[in-house]
Motif scaffolding. Structure first.
Motif, PDB file in Angstrom:
ATOM      1  N   LEU A   6      27.225  41.633  36.982  1.00  0.00           N
ATOM      2  CA  LEU A   6      26.422  40.673  37.736  1.00  0.00           C
ATOM      3  C   LEU A   6      25.278  41.390  38.451  1.00  0.00           C
ATOM      4  N   HIS A   7      24.078  40.881  38.237  1.00  0.00           N
ATOM      5  CA  HIS A   7      22.900  41.438  38.902  1.00  0.00           C
ATOM      6  C   HIS A   7      22.427  40.442  39.954  1.00  0.00           C
ATOM      7  N   PHE A   8      22.630  40.764  41.226  1.00  0.00           N
ATOM      8  CA  PHE A   8      22.167  39.917  42.315  1.00  0.00           C
ATOM      9  C   PHE A   8      20.689  40.199  42.543  1.00  0.00           C
ATOM     10  N   GLU A   9      19.867  39.233  42.198  1.00  0.00           N
ATOM     11  CA  GLU A   9      18.417  39.419  42.261  1.00  0.00           C
ATOM     12  C   GLU A   9      17.838  38.577  43.391  1.00  0.00           C
ATOM     13  N   CYS A  10      17.012  39.207  44.216  1.00  0.00           N
ATOM     14  CA  CYS A  10      16.438  38.524  45.379  1.00  0.00           C
ATOM     15  C   CYS A  10      15.120  39.211  45.735  1.00  0.00           C
ATOM     16  N   PRO A  11      14.076  38.449  46.104  1.00  0.00           N
ATOM     17  CA  PRO A  11      12.800  39.067  46.489  1.00  0.00           C
ATOM     18  C   PRO A  11      12.981  40.042  47.658  1.00  0.00           C
ATOM     19  N   GLU A  67      50.485  44.436  27.825  1.00  0.00           N
ATOM     20  CA  GLU A  67      49.545  45.175  26.993  1.00  0.00           C
ATOM     21  C   GLU A  67      48.090  44.853  27.330  1.00  0.00           C
ATOM     22  N   MET A  68      47.852  43.774  28.071  1.00  0.00           N
ATOM     23  CA  MET A  68      46.485  43.366  28.386  1.00  0.00           C
ATOM     24  C   MET A  68      45.816  44.375  29.309  1.00  0.00           C
ATOM     25  N   LYS A  69      44.575  44.676  29.021  1.00  0.00           N
ATOM     26  CA  LYS A  69      43.823  45.574  29.893  1.00  0.00           C
ATOM     27  C   LYS A  69      43.319  44.798  31.104  1.00  0.00           C
ATOM     28  N   PRO A  70      43.164  45.482  32.235  1.00  0.00           N
ATOM     29  CA  PRO A  70      42.619  44.808  33.423  1.00  0.00           C
ATOM     30  C   PRO A  70      41.208  44.294  33.155  1.00  0.00           C
ATOM     31  N   ILE A  71      40.910  43.136  33.721  1.00  0.00           N
ATOM     32  CA  ILE A  71      39.570  42.547  33.616  1.00  0.00           C
ATOM     33  C   ILE A  71      38.724  43.051  34.779  1.00  0.00           C
ATOM     34  N   VAL A  72      37.551  43.571  34.462  1.00  0.00           N
ATOM     35  CA  VAL A  72      36.660  44.130  35.489  1.00  0.00           C
ATOM     36  C   VAL A  72      35.302  43.440  35.422  1.00  0.00           C
ATOM     37  N   VAL A  73      34.794  43.071  36.592  1.00  0.00           N
ATOM     38  CA  VAL A  73      33.426  42.571  36.734  1.00  0.00           C
ATOM     39  C   VAL A  73      32.700  43.528  37.665  1.00  0.00           C
ATOM     40  N   ILE A  74      31.599  44.093  37.196  1.00  0.00           N
ATOM     41  CA  ILE A  74      30.771  44.983  38.018  1.00  0.00           C
ATOM     42  C   ILE A  74      29.723  44.140  38.743  1.00  0.00           C
ATOM     43  N   VAL A  75      29.499  44.448  40.013  1.00  0.00           N
ATOM     44  CA  VAL A  75      28.549  43.687  40.830  1.00  0.00           C
ATOM     45  C   VAL A  75      27.482  44.645  41.365  1.00  0.00           C
ATOM     46  N   LEU A  76      26.233  44.430  40.946  1.00  0.00           N
ATOM     47  CA  LEU A  76      25.128  45.285  41.355  1.00  0.00           C
ATOM     48  C   LEU A  76      24.006  44.445  41.950  1.00  0.00           C
ATOM     49  N   GLY A  77      23.237  45.059  42.810  1.00  0.00           N
ATOM     50  CA  GLY A  77      22.109  44.367  43.419  1.00  0.00           C
ATOM     51  C   GLY A  77      21.555  45.195  44.559  1.00  0.00           C
ATOM     52  N   LEU A 106      36.906  43.416  40.895  1.00  0.00           N
ATOM     53  CA  LEU A 106      35.463  43.479  41.127  1.00  0.00           C
ATOM     54  C   LEU A 106      35.131  44.890  41.559  1.00  0.00           C
ATOM     55  N   ILE A 107      34.190  45.524  40.890  1.00  0.00           N
ATOM     56  CA  ILE A 107      33.710  46.833  41.332  1.00  0.00           C
ATOM     57  C   ILE A 107      32.321  46.620  41.925  1.00  0.00           C
ATOM     58  N   ASP A 108      32.247  46.803  43.223  1.00  0.00           N
ATOM     59  CA  ASP A 108      31.072  46.452  44.010  1.00  0.00           C
ATOM     60  C   ASP A 108      30.174  47.677  44.206  1.00  0.00           C
ATOM     61  N   GLY A 109      28.959  47.616  43.623  1.00  0.00           N
ATOM     62  CA  GLY A 109      27.968  48.661  43.866  1.00  0.00           C
ATOM     63  C   GLY A 109      28.159  49.946  43.087  1.00  0.00           C
ATOM     64  N   PHE A 110      28.843  49.876  41.971  1.00  0.00           N
ATOM     65  CA  PHE A 110      29.080  51.064  41.140  1.00  0.00           C
ATOM     66  C   PHE A 110      29.247  50.605  39.691  1.00  0.00           C
ATOM     67  N   PRO A 111      28.603  51.321  38.744  1.00  0.00           N
ATOM     68  CA  PRO A 111      27.812  52.548  38.849  1.00  0.00           C
ATOM     69  C   PRO A 111      26.375  52.274  39.308  1.00  0.00           C
ATOM     70  N   ARG A 112      25.890  53.165  40.171  1.00  0.00           N
ATOM     71  CA  ARG A 112      24.549  53.008  40.736  1.00  0.00           C
ATOM     72  C   ARG A 112      23.489  53.769  39.961  1.00  0.00           C
ATOM     73  N   ASN A 113      23.880  54.822  39.245  1.00  0.00           N
ATOM     74  CA  ASN A 113      22.893  55.655  38.564  1.00  0.00           C
ATOM     75  C   ASN A 113      23.466  56.170  37.238  1.00  0.00           C
TER      76      ASN A 113
END
Length: 214
Positions: free
Chosen positions: A129-134, A17-27, A101-108
């Motif tokens: 997750l927000h990958f922040e870099c100069p 019954e457990m729902k899948p665990i999702v981590v979104i990765v943006l940067g 892991l959903i990599d780079g989505f949603p973008r907009n």
């Protein structure tokens, strides 16, 4: 049926019954999202999903959906977000995995509207997750990658345009999830090991304890 058997049945039913665990990765481009996603996948058993890769795979299959995607891309049209989300949905629920892991989505905004309408209620969105870099560091990384790989989209002019698109389109998505207290900023201007062991590993360990502990 003994007590132990009844307990094991309840545990199996609970997991089903457990729902899948999702981590979104943006940067921004060059922030190291793909590298860190690969490390998380190999260390913690997450399935790494890239929206762009799923679109390419669907085209390669030669399915009716793949032909439609290919025709739109050839005509310079943007593939509807609902199509991308349905591909993600298919991968999540066809897989035996429970961590994604959903990599780079949603973008907009359009991406996010489709994600929330079609998939959000069916999963546990554990973190964004927000990958922040100069930008100057990102630019140097991408210029180096372009020389090594020959990628045409890693030249300076194109990279700066991609930075602009990220600021204009993806930062509002991060603001949306920040209001839901779901965003963790990853300081990405460090070594791969410092990012993974110093930031990503403890975060993922905490998330799994929170969402997977019975």
């Amino acid at each position: 049926m003994c007590i132990r058997d009844r307990y094991q049945r309840r545990v199996r039913a609970h997991k089903a019954e457990m729902k899948p665990i999702v981590v979104i990765v943006l940067g921004g481009p060059g922030a190291g999202k793909g590298t860190q996603c690969q490390l998380v996948a190999s260390t913690f058993g997450f399935v790494h999903l890239s929206a762009g890769e799923l679109l390419r795979k669907e085209v390669e299959k030669g399915s009716p959906e793949g032909e439609m995607i290919n025709n739109m891309m050839k005509e310079g049209q943007i593939v509807p977000s609902s199509v991308t989300v349905k591909l993600l949905q298919n991968e999540v629920f066809a897989s035996h995995g429970s961590r994604f892991l959903i990599d780079g989505f949603p973008r907009n905004q359009e991406n996010n509207q489709a994600f929330e309408a079609l998939l959000r209620d069916q999963i546990v969105l554990a973190r964004v997750l927000h990958f922040e870099c100069p930008e100057d560091i990102l630019l140097e990384r991408l210029k180096g990658r372009g020389v090594a790989s020959g990628r045409l989209d890693d030249n300076e002019e194109t990279v700066r345009k991609r930075f602009g698109v990220f600021k204009q389109q993806t930062l509002p998505i991060l603001e949306h999830y920040t209001k839901q207290d779901l965003v963790t900023t990853i300081v990405a201007n460090k070594t791969i090991d410092e990012v993974f062991n110093g930031q990503i590993r403890p975060l993922i360990e905490d998330l799994l304890k929170k969402f997977e502990t019975n």
